[in-house]
Design a protein around this motif. Sequence first.
Motif, PDB file in Angstrom:
ATOM      1  N   UNK A   1       1.055  -1.516  -0.020  1.00 47.52           N
ATOM      2  CA  UNK A   1       0.110  -0.263  -0.247  1.00 47.52           C
ATOM      3  C   UNK A   1       0.533   1.510   0.082  1.00 47.52           C
ATOM      4  N   UNK A   2       1.866   1.036  -1.340  1.00 50.54           N
ATOM      5  CA  UNK A   2       3.071   2.714  -1.268  1.00 50.54           C
ATOM      6  C   UNK A   2       2.933   2.368  -2.320  1.00 50.54           C
ATOM      7  N   UNK A   3       3.015   3.995  -2.554  1.00 54.04           N
ATOM      8  CA  UNK A   3       3.883   3.769  -4.313  1.00 54.04           C
ATOM      9  C   UNK A   3       4.898   5.178  -4.587  1.00 54.04           C
ATOM     10  N   UNK A   4       6.190   4.942  -4.916  1.00 52.67           N
ATOM     11  CA  UNK A   4       6.830   5.903  -5.318  1.00 52.67           C
ATOM     12  C   UNK A   4       7.077   6.135  -6.628  1.00 52.67           C
ATOM     13  N   UNK A   5       7.280   8.690  -6.598  1.00 53.63           N
ATOM     14  CA  UNK A   5       6.674   9.336  -7.442  1.00 53.63           C
ATOM     15  C   UNK A   5       7.513   9.802  -7.174  1.00 53.63           C
ATOM     16  N   UNK A   6       8.072  10.594  -8.389  1.00 48.22           N
ATOM     17  CA  UNK A   6       8.585  11.324  -8.778  1.00 48.22           C
ATOM     18  C   UNK A   6       7.744  12.824  -8.662  1.00 48.22           C
ATOM     19  N   UNK A   7       8.353  14.151  -7.991  1.00 47.52           N
ATOM     20  CA  UNK A   7       7.812  15.214  -7.312  1.00 47.52           C
ATOM     21  C   UNK A   7       6.932  15.985  -8.131  1.00 47.52           C
ATOM     22  N   UNK A   8       6.431  15.834  -9.531  1.00 45.99           N
ATOM     23  CA  UNK A   8       6.163  16.385 -10.473  1.00 45.99           C
ATOM     24  C   UNK A   8       4.942  15.977 -10.908  1.00 45.99           C
TER      25      UNK A   8
END
Lengths: 462, 462
Positions: free
Chosen positions: B105-112
């Motif tokens: 239940x997590x996700x890694x995303x860039x700031x944009x």
Amino acid sequence: MLKAVDEIRRELGEEVVSTDPDDLEYHGYSEISTSNTDERPFAVVRPQSTEQVSAIAKICTKYKVPMVPFGAKSSMEGNYSSPFSGICIDMCEMDKIVEFHPQDMDIVVQAGVNWTVLNEEIKDTGLFLPPDPGPTALIGGMVATNCSGTNAMRYGAMKDYVVNLTVVLADGTIIKTRHRPRKTSAGYNLNSLFTGSEGTLGIITQATLKLAVIPTNLSAAAAAFGSVHQAVAAASTMIRSGLPLAALELMDDQQMRSINKSGGTAGRMWEENPTLFLKFAGTENSMKDSVKAAQAICRTHSARTFDSVYGEKEIDSLWSARKRALFAAIAEQPKGAMVWGTDVAVPISRMADLIEESRAKATGLNLWNSVLGHVGDGNFHQAMFYLPNDDIGKNKVADCVDTMVKRAIEMEGTVSGEHGIGIGKKDCLLKELGPSTIGVMKAVKDALDPHWLLNPGKVFDE
Amino acid sequence: MLKAVDEIRRELGEEVVSTDPDDLEYHGYSEISTSNTDERPFAVVRPQSTEQVSAIAKICTKYKVPMVPFGAKSSMEGNYSSPFSGICIDMCEMDKIVEFHPQDMDIVVQAGVNWTVLNEEIKDTGLFLPPDPGPTALIGGMVATNCSGTNAMRYGAMKDYVVNLTVVLADGTIIKTRHRPRKTSAGYNLNSLFTGSEGTLGIITQATLKLAVIPTNLSAAAAAFGSVHQAVAAASTMIRSGLPLAALELMDDQQMRSINKSGGTAGRMWEENPTLFLKFAGTENSMKDSVKAAQAICRTHSARTFDSVYGEKEIDSLWSARKRALFAAIAEQPKGAMVWGTDVAVPISRMADLIEESRAKATGLNLWNSVLGHVGDGNFHQAMFYLPNDDIGKNKVADCVDTMVKRAIEMEGTVSGEHGIGIGKKDCLLKELGPSTIGVMKAVKDALDPHWLLNPGKVFDE
């Protein structure tokens, strides 16, 4: 140090300072800690107010004497030890509830308030403070360690309950991190900076804490599984399905054996299998829905049993197996042995692997060991015993802990889910975060405590 | 600055840098911001990776050039303005989802990455990111501002969803605050230090975010009251009773009038009275229980109406009144006028007083004004209009804002519940927290950004 103690005596009065050898010993050593040192505090002071703590800090800074904040002595990693001696600041006499705002659902307390006393005091208002660490813990230590416990999955950790803190800085400056809003985006989050800083950035003397509403209806359930993997998979599915669980704990087969050995619970003997303990809260209808859904999920994951209970007595009885876990495990301890209770947290998808690896390793070394897990948070503890004079045995345990911590890091986990770093896990922390990230922490430390007088030797070294 | 821009061009390529006058203007001025400055950025750069941001920071530090991180330009307090010119670092091209771990239940995303795009992308897995600020907002800005929105009462603010951050420090050092555990007590809480620091301590380039489970069953209700006091009292009683609300919002009579003026919702015209908008989530049974309990509480607080709806269409229609509130208010704006939307939060026991005082003051000055509140958090916004060239009118609005903020502080509240400080509220922050507490923040700033190059002129002055 002598000069500092004399000045504290002169300024605050004789009665605040103790140099009684038993008192120093009590404040410097603990049988439940994994990390004792040979040093003891030079003196113990028991301040009565934030202003007195400020006066002590000013004097300690003047004479460059270490200051070690001390709460209930319930921490596991030597967080309150005095490796460089110095002044131990025992907060136990700052135990007043200062203000209570039931309508705003918050309470202002001194750092020496015990959380079980607090909850007893306010229970008639239908409110409570959720974090549930060891029952003796005091608010100051709970904040400083960012503790949690069985309620964390539903309610969050201590950091989620801090509205503001009154903190004495190294030089004696008194600050209040915030006013009393439940939510804010105003300035840096100093609450969270001091929460979990283990007394190395400032001495917490007072806190305003959020409270939650005591659920009116509760139910509980226990489900036994053939393997840790099955139990964790069931737990994971329950969480992913959005089931509103109030608690979700795992005890492994060894823990269940210990419970049975200690006489079971209310005459009941348990299956000696990995077992999930669940709590549900809500209206009667919603609880029934939740219990039904939980049971269905446990079944699809091959649960061998699923017992659900309603009613306070029945719930207490079932849940007492979880409550008594630590004591039941300690009862298996050989005479004179000490317990090493590690604490790691990993993403839930890796939890079962790590538990089984850790158990296999310890069992392979002929070590008694058991696992207790806060499954919802991916956080668990493995307990092992060692005899203080048996170096070989102790090294075996240390080897198991090292391996488990190393594997937790490889699995993108953390070396401490709720016990903190203290003295015991400084190397682990460096391995987890690396020098650049630790460098930022040290820069903050340097900025707020330039002489490293606050709880030195904890979290990381200078 | 020219040297810095030349070096960035050489190192990262021409296409990353823009000095187009329209681009500079776009990045330096906004009609919805309460705090514009005359300066504009010297150049806008659009990095593609954390490494590129690091290279930019190194160059900016070498030439002592200000760096201003820029997201969706949706903030209200001039948080992305360039009062000292410098390099505007527009994160819009770092818009990739890097990793998605549905089981954890997590996700890694860039700031944009935009939060609505993110939620659309993952909705089939039954997960979502709860904080719901303006729909254009990007993750980097959301973290930097510690944003929230209507979901905050149930789900918490942005700070509650940060598992780890990748941050570029002023000197170009790249750090990752943590691994990927859902819970940790390991070291200082750098997540929370950077969250809400408005780009003044480091540039957030990537984040791992917790996700929550999309509720399968929803219902909604609206209840109109004779006064703000009655509405807030009802809200307070619901919260204190432990009712599991998914959202709890207040719109005042003026807001309801605006909704009607803009055509109502799906043909429906509303009572022009202070109105609570509620959402419930859970099993069908639990929702029915909750709606019943909410209705009973609203009745005891003299609600004039209570409408509850089930079914996606009906809920969307009812809730659209809340969703369209800002646009409906802006539609009442005289031509060329600008909106000033303040943001304060106070303990809930003081909320109704502050709303009524603030409304009375503005109305007494003949200012159009309306209030929208996230009641559960004690957080609300008052919207007023002014014509940029009408100094008298603008001063009246400023006077109202000043008074409201001053009163919020007196009521132990905060000068910003969710918009942040930016340029607009630096004086307010100092009044709220005082020089000692701000001194700690500045010490942290000095430690991490010794030349004050990161987003200078925001939060507080050197």
